[in-house]
Design a protein around this motif. Structure first.
Motif, PDB file in Angstrom:
ATOM      1  N   ILE A  45      11.607 -39.326  40.272  1.00  0.00           N
ATOM      2  CA  ILE A  45      10.914 -40.518  39.704  1.00  0.00           C
ATOM      3  C   ILE A  45      11.640 -41.412  38.964  1.00  0.00           C
ATOM      4  CG2 ILE A  45       9.125 -40.847  38.148  1.00  0.00           C
ATOM      5  CD1 ILE A  45       7.985 -38.138  38.538  1.00  0.00           C
ATOM      6  N   LEU A  46      11.845 -42.691  39.677  1.00  0.00           N
ATOM      7  CA  LEU A  46      13.011 -43.536  39.333  1.00  0.00           C
ATOM      8  C   LEU A  46      12.618 -44.673  38.707  1.00  0.00           C
ATOM      9  CD1 LEU A  46      15.071 -43.339  42.666  1.00  0.00           C
ATOM     10  CD2 LEU A  46      15.568 -41.880  40.473  1.00  0.00           C
ATOM     11  N   ASN A  47      11.377 -44.943  38.359  1.00  0.00           N
ATOM     12  CA  ASN A  47      10.894 -46.137  37.510  1.00  0.00           C
ATOM     13  C   ASN A  47       9.904 -45.555  36.507  1.00  0.00           C
ATOM     14  OD1 ASN A  47       8.458 -48.107  37.763  1.00  0.00           O
ATOM     15  ND2 ASN A  47      10.366 -49.400  37.977  1.00  0.00           N
ATOM     16  N   GLY A  48      10.203 -46.193  35.162  1.00  0.00           N
ATOM     17  CA  GLY A  48       9.160 -45.877  34.047  1.00  0.00           C
ATOM     18  C   GLY A  48       7.998 -46.577  34.023  1.00  0.00           C
ATOM     19  N   THR A  49       7.925 -47.812  34.606  1.00  0.00           N
ATOM     20  CA  THR A  49       6.375 -48.572  34.524  1.00  0.00           C
ATOM     21  C   THR A  49       5.560 -47.867  35.371  1.00  0.00           C
ATOM     22  OG1 THR A  49       7.697 -50.523  34.024  1.00  0.00           O
ATOM     23  CG2 THR A  49       5.664 -50.884  35.083  1.00  0.00           C
ATOM     24  N   SER A  50       6.065 -47.627  36.721  1.00  0.00           N
ATOM     25  CA  SER A  50       5.196 -47.046  37.656  1.00  0.00           C
ATOM     26  C   SER A  50       4.434 -45.710  37.167  1.00  0.00           C
ATOM     27  CB  SER A  50       5.554 -47.150  39.085  1.00  0.00           C
ATOM     28  OG  SER A  50       6.787 -46.291  39.097  1.00  0.00           O
ATOM     29  N   GLY A  66       7.684 -53.037  26.946  1.00  0.00           N
ATOM     30  CA  GLY A  66       9.133 -53.541  27.326  1.00  0.00           C
ATOM     31  C   GLY A  66       9.462 -52.627  28.481  1.00  0.00           C
ATOM     32  N   TYR A  67       8.900 -51.746  29.307  1.00  0.00           N
ATOM     33  CA  TYR A  67       9.148 -50.995  30.287  1.00  0.00           C
ATOM     34  C   TYR A  67       9.597 -51.943  31.560  1.00  0.00           C
ATOM     35  CZ  TYR A  67       7.279 -46.980  27.831  1.00  0.00           C
ATOM     36  OH  TYR A  67       6.914 -46.321  26.839  1.00  0.00           O
ATOM     37  N   ALA A  68       8.220 -53.024  31.970  1.00  0.00           N
ATOM     38  CA  ALA A  68       8.320 -53.715  33.124  1.00  0.00           C
ATOM     39  C   ALA A  68       9.483 -54.779  33.611  1.00  0.00           C
ATOM     40  CB  ALA A  68       6.998 -54.360  33.362  1.00  0.00           C
ATOM     41  N   GLU A  69       9.511 -55.030  34.566  1.00  0.00           N
ATOM     42  CA  GLU A  69      10.390 -56.073  35.024  1.00  0.00           C
ATOM     43  C   GLU A  69       9.895 -57.566  34.734  1.00  0.00           C
ATOM     44  OE1 GLU A  69      13.320 -53.789  35.559  1.00  0.00           O
ATOM     45  OE2 GLU A  69      13.588 -55.678  36.346  1.00  0.00           O
ATOM     46  N   ALA A  73       8.012 -55.631  41.072  1.00  0.00           N
ATOM     47  CA  ALA A  73       9.216 -54.965  41.523  1.00  0.00           C
ATOM     48  C   ALA A  73       8.710 -53.546  41.397  1.00  0.00           C
ATOM     49  CB  ALA A  73      10.414 -55.462  40.847  1.00  0.00           C
ATOM     50  N   ASP A  74       8.379 -53.298  40.060  1.00  0.00           N
ATOM     51  CA  ASP A  74       8.059 -51.814  39.635  1.00  0.00           C
ATOM     52  C   ASP A  74       6.775 -51.125  40.497  1.00  0.00           C
ATOM     53  OD1 ASP A  74       8.223 -53.425  36.617  1.00  0.00           O
ATOM     54  OD2 ASP A  74       9.521 -51.547  37.145  1.00  0.00           O
ATOM     55  N   ILE A  75       5.925 -51.870  40.699  1.00  0.00           N
ATOM     56  CA  ILE A  75       4.410 -51.293  41.281  1.00  0.00           C
ATOM     57  C   ILE A  75       4.912 -51.475  43.154  1.00  0.00           C
ATOM     58  CG2 ILE A  75       1.933 -51.865  41.849  1.00  0.00           C
ATOM     59  CD1 ILE A  75       2.864 -51.000  38.823  1.00  0.00           C
ATOM     60  N   SER A  77      10.188 -52.090  44.943  1.00  0.00           N
ATOM     61  CA  SER A  77      11.640 -52.765  45.102  1.00  0.00           C
ATOM     62  C   SER A  77      12.687 -52.360  43.907  1.00  0.00           C
ATOM     63  CB  SER A  77      11.607 -54.325  45.282  1.00  0.00           C
ATOM     64  OG  SER A  77      11.163 -54.731  43.947  1.00  0.00           O
ATOM     65  N   ASP A  78      12.276 -52.123  42.711  1.00  0.00           N
ATOM     66  CA  ASP A  78      12.946 -51.528  41.894  1.00  0.00           C
ATOM     67  C   ASP A  78      13.556 -50.157  42.377  1.00  0.00           C
ATOM     68  OD1 ASP A  78      12.928 -49.971  38.903  1.00  0.00           O
ATOM     69  OD2 ASP A  78      14.158 -51.994  38.876  1.00  0.00           O
ATOM     70  N   VAL A  79      12.682 -49.549  42.552  1.00  0.00           N
ATOM     71  CA  VAL A  79      13.178 -47.932  42.882  1.00  0.00           C
ATOM     72  C   VAL A  79      14.136 -48.146  44.278  1.00  0.00           C
ATOM     73  CG1 VAL A  79      12.361 -45.566  43.702  1.00  0.00           C
ATOM     74  CG2 VAL A  79      11.168 -46.909  42.278  1.00  0.00           C
ATOM     75  N   LEU A  86      16.265 -50.420  44.563  1.00  0.00           N
ATOM     76  CA  LEU A  86      17.603 -50.655  44.425  1.00  0.00           C
ATOM     77  C   LEU A  86      18.360 -49.614  43.791  1.00  0.00           C
ATOM     78  CD1 LEU A  86      16.897 -53.981  42.206  1.00  0.00           C
ATOM     79  CD2 LEU A  86      18.227 -53.762  44.754  1.00  0.00           C
ATOM     80  N   LYS A  87      17.398 -48.679  43.087  1.00  0.00           N
ATOM     81  CA  LYS A  87      18.253 -47.361  42.260  1.00  0.00           C
ATOM     82  C   LYS A  87      18.406 -46.453  43.353  1.00  0.00           C
ATOM     83  CE  LYS A  87      15.430 -48.369  38.138  1.00  0.00           C
ATOM     84  NZ  LYS A  87      14.187 -48.060  37.398  1.00  0.00           N
ATOM     85  N   VAL A  88      17.713 -46.166  44.370  1.00  0.00           N
ATOM     86  CA  VAL A  88      17.929 -45.272  45.426  1.00  0.00           C
ATOM     87  C   VAL A  88      19.321 -45.738  46.275  1.00  0.00           C
ATOM     88  CG1 VAL A  88      17.172 -44.607  47.882  1.00  0.00           C
ATOM     89  CG2 VAL A  88      15.633 -44.613  46.089  1.00  0.00           C
ATOM     90  N   PRO A 124      14.178 -40.452  29.218  1.00  0.00           N
ATOM     91  CA  PRO A 124      13.828 -41.880  29.650  1.00  0.00           C
ATOM     92  C   PRO A 124      14.073 -42.809  30.643  1.00  0.00           C
ATOM     93  CG  PRO A 124      14.773 -41.375  27.196  1.00  0.00           C
ATOM     94  CD  PRO A 124      15.159 -40.374  28.317  1.00  0.00           C
ATOM     95  N   GLY A 125      13.202 -43.342  31.381  1.00  0.00           N
ATOM     96  CA  GLY A 125      13.337 -43.952  32.465  1.00  0.00           C
ATOM     97  C   GLY A 125      13.417 -45.521  32.214  1.00  0.00           C
ATOM     98  N   ALA A 126      12.931 -45.775  30.876  1.00  0.00           N
ATOM     99  CA  ALA A 126      12.540 -47.241  30.747  1.00  0.00           C
ATOM    100  C   ALA A 126      12.399 -47.343  29.084  1.00  0.00           C
ATOM    101  CB  ALA A 126      11.524 -47.765  31.220  1.00  0.00           C
TER     102      ALA A 126
HETATM  103  N1  LIG Z   1      11.091 -51.715  35.107  1.00  0.00           N
HETATM  104  C1  LIG Z   1      12.122 -50.451  35.026  1.00  0.00           C
HETATM  105  C2  LIG Z   1      13.013 -50.660  34.180  1.00  0.00           C
HETATM  106  C3  LIG Z   1      14.097 -49.680  34.218  1.00  0.00           C
HETATM  107  O1  LIG Z   1      14.952 -49.714  35.016  1.00  0.00           O
HETATM  108  C4  LIG Z   1      11.473 -49.391  35.173  1.00  0.00           C
HETATM  109  O2  LIG Z   1       9.996 -49.511  34.630  1.00  0.00           O
HETATM  110  O3  LIG Z   1      11.841 -48.115  35.395  1.00  0.00           O
END
Ligand SMILES: N[C@@H](CC=O)C(=O)O
Ligand SMILES: NC(=O)C1=CN([C@@H]2O[C@H](COP(=O)(O)OP(=O)(O)OC[C@H]3O[C@@H](n4cnc5c(N)ncnc54)[C@H](O)[C@@H]3O)[C@@H](O)[C@H]2O)C=CC1
Length: 362
Positions: free
Chosen positions: A179-184, A208-211, A216-218, A221-223, A225-227, A321-323
């Motif tokens: 699980i690589l995204n805190g927002t989702s 303050g979690y979201a892009e 990108a979170d939902i 695309s954020d994940v 990038l992390k992958v 913590p992821g975010a």
């Molecule tokens: N928006 C990102 C911030 C951290 O990378 C997330 O929710 O994980």
């Protein structure tokens, strides 16, 4: 006592949290770390730019309301002037914390390059330069005897990259997933509690979690990038973003959430990268309904977790913590600590070389 002067490029949630830490906890940090920190430059699209070589009054700039800018301050301008500030300011370390651009990683990648080319170390939480330009930027840093650190690009302040690179010696890691995204993850948990997708996203933004663009979170695309970052930094294989099959969580309906709960399942957005027999890597981002017995099923809120599959230990899972603004500011601080350690090692090596050269005990 050594002092590191910082330039903050981007003065949003994460950078402001670092500034608050430096401003409010300076004595403990200096005592504990053996060096002090000072901010001598700040740029931001909204505030403009401010360069004060003797150190910026952080409490004062943190108190400035949104809508104000730096133009009335000595060394201030309403224009961010990123290139000139990065190139000419008297900082030792540039902190890049502007918006992540998941398409080409710009202009952050240029910010990093300009910093390295002007002899400044870099720490960034921006996934763009890391996912898309890490090899070139790392090579530039090494060529200049500088550090390019990016622990916060994956799992915020949870040191997942250093854990993988430094705490698994002698092992072969065959896959990394989690699980690589805190927002989702926060949003999925709130939807299980009955919140709408829109309301849950707003809450994540307020926390303050979201892009800047939470799509990108939902949508994943954020994940993605992390992958790509994990594939390169942990498995040692470059994976193009286009090759990472990506599906987000907006297609999970209220009925899907209810049915999963009735069956004792938890929807999670999972990013994964797995070695293939031909030396490549297959990677994907997709929502999965996990059984409650799965080690990732209980990961809640903005917490993230990564499972490494290894040849001698089997599966090792790290969670944290992821975010979060403060949590991610800690990632920047951990990078600065790493930069300090590398600097001291380099200085000791240079001193030893000098002793060898002149045959004199200093
Ligand atoms: N928006 C990102 C911030 C951290 O990378 C997330 O929710 O994980
Ligand atoms: N918030 C979090 O929990 C985490 C954030 N990150 C990453 O860290 C970075 C910063 O995140 P936040 O502080 O939360 O974002 P934010 O949106 O609160 O702040 C970003 C700031 O950068 C400024 N900015 C954007 N483009 C700029 C440019 N070209 N020049 C100068 N300033 C510019 C914006 O005006 C804004 O103030 C992002 O790339 C994000 O993906 C990484 C891990 C966790």
């Amino acid at each position: 006592m050594r002092t590191y002067d910082l330039a903050l490029i981007g003065f949003g949630g994460v950078s402001r949290a670092l500034a608050e830490l430096i401003s409010s906890d300076a004595e403990r940090l200096t005592r504990q770390l053996g060096f002090s920190l000072r901010v001598v430059a700040i740029t931001d699209l909204a505030f403009g730019s401010l360069v004060q070589p003797d150190g910026i009054d952080l409490a004062a700039v943190l108190a400035m309301p949104r809508g104000a800018d730096f133009s009335a301050l000595p060394g201030g301008s309403a224009d961010p002037r990123n290139h000139d500030v990065i190139q000419d300011c008297p900082a030792d370390i540039v902190v890049e914390a502007t918006f992540t651009n998941p398409v080409d990683g710009q202009p952050a990648a240029s910010h990093v390059r300009w910093a390295l080319e002007s002899g400044k170390h870099v720490t960034t939480t921006n996934k763009g330069p890391v996912a898309l330009h890490a090899r070139a930027l790392t090579a530039l840093a090494e060529e200049r005897g500088l550090s390019f650190e990016f622990e916060g690009a994956v799992l915020s302040g949870t040191p997942i990259l250093r854990f993988a690179q430094q705490m698994l010696p002698g092992l072969t890691t065959t896959s990394v997933e989690g699980i690589l995204n805190g927002t989702s993850n926060y949003v999925l948990g709130r939807r299980e509690a009955g919140a709408t997708l829109e309301a849950a996203i707003r809450e994540a933004q307020e926390l303050g979690y979201a892009e800047a663009d939470p799509t990108a979170d939902i949508e994943g695309s954020d994940v993605r990038l992390k992958v790509a970052i994990l594939a390169q930094q942990v498995l040692g294989v470059d994976v193009s973003l286009a090759s990472i099959d990506t599906q987000g969580i907006s297609g999970i309906s209220d009925a899907d959430i209810r049915e999963a709960s009735e069956q004792g399942l938890r929807w999670k957005l999972i990013g994964s990268a797995t070695r293939t027999d031909d030396g490549g890597v297959t990677a994907a981002v997709r929502p999965v309904a996990l059984g409650e017995e799965h080690p990732l099923a209980g990961i809640a809120g903005a917490t993230n977790a990564v499972t490494f599959t290894t040849n001698l230990l089997g599966q090792v899972t790290v969670s944290g913590p992821g975010a979060g603004r403060v949590e991610t500011a800690y990632a920047l601080l951990s990078d600065i600590i790493a930069i300090d350690a590398a600097t001291r090692t380099s200085e000791r090596a240079a001193a030893a070389e000098l002793v060898d050269l002149v045959g004199v005990t200093l």
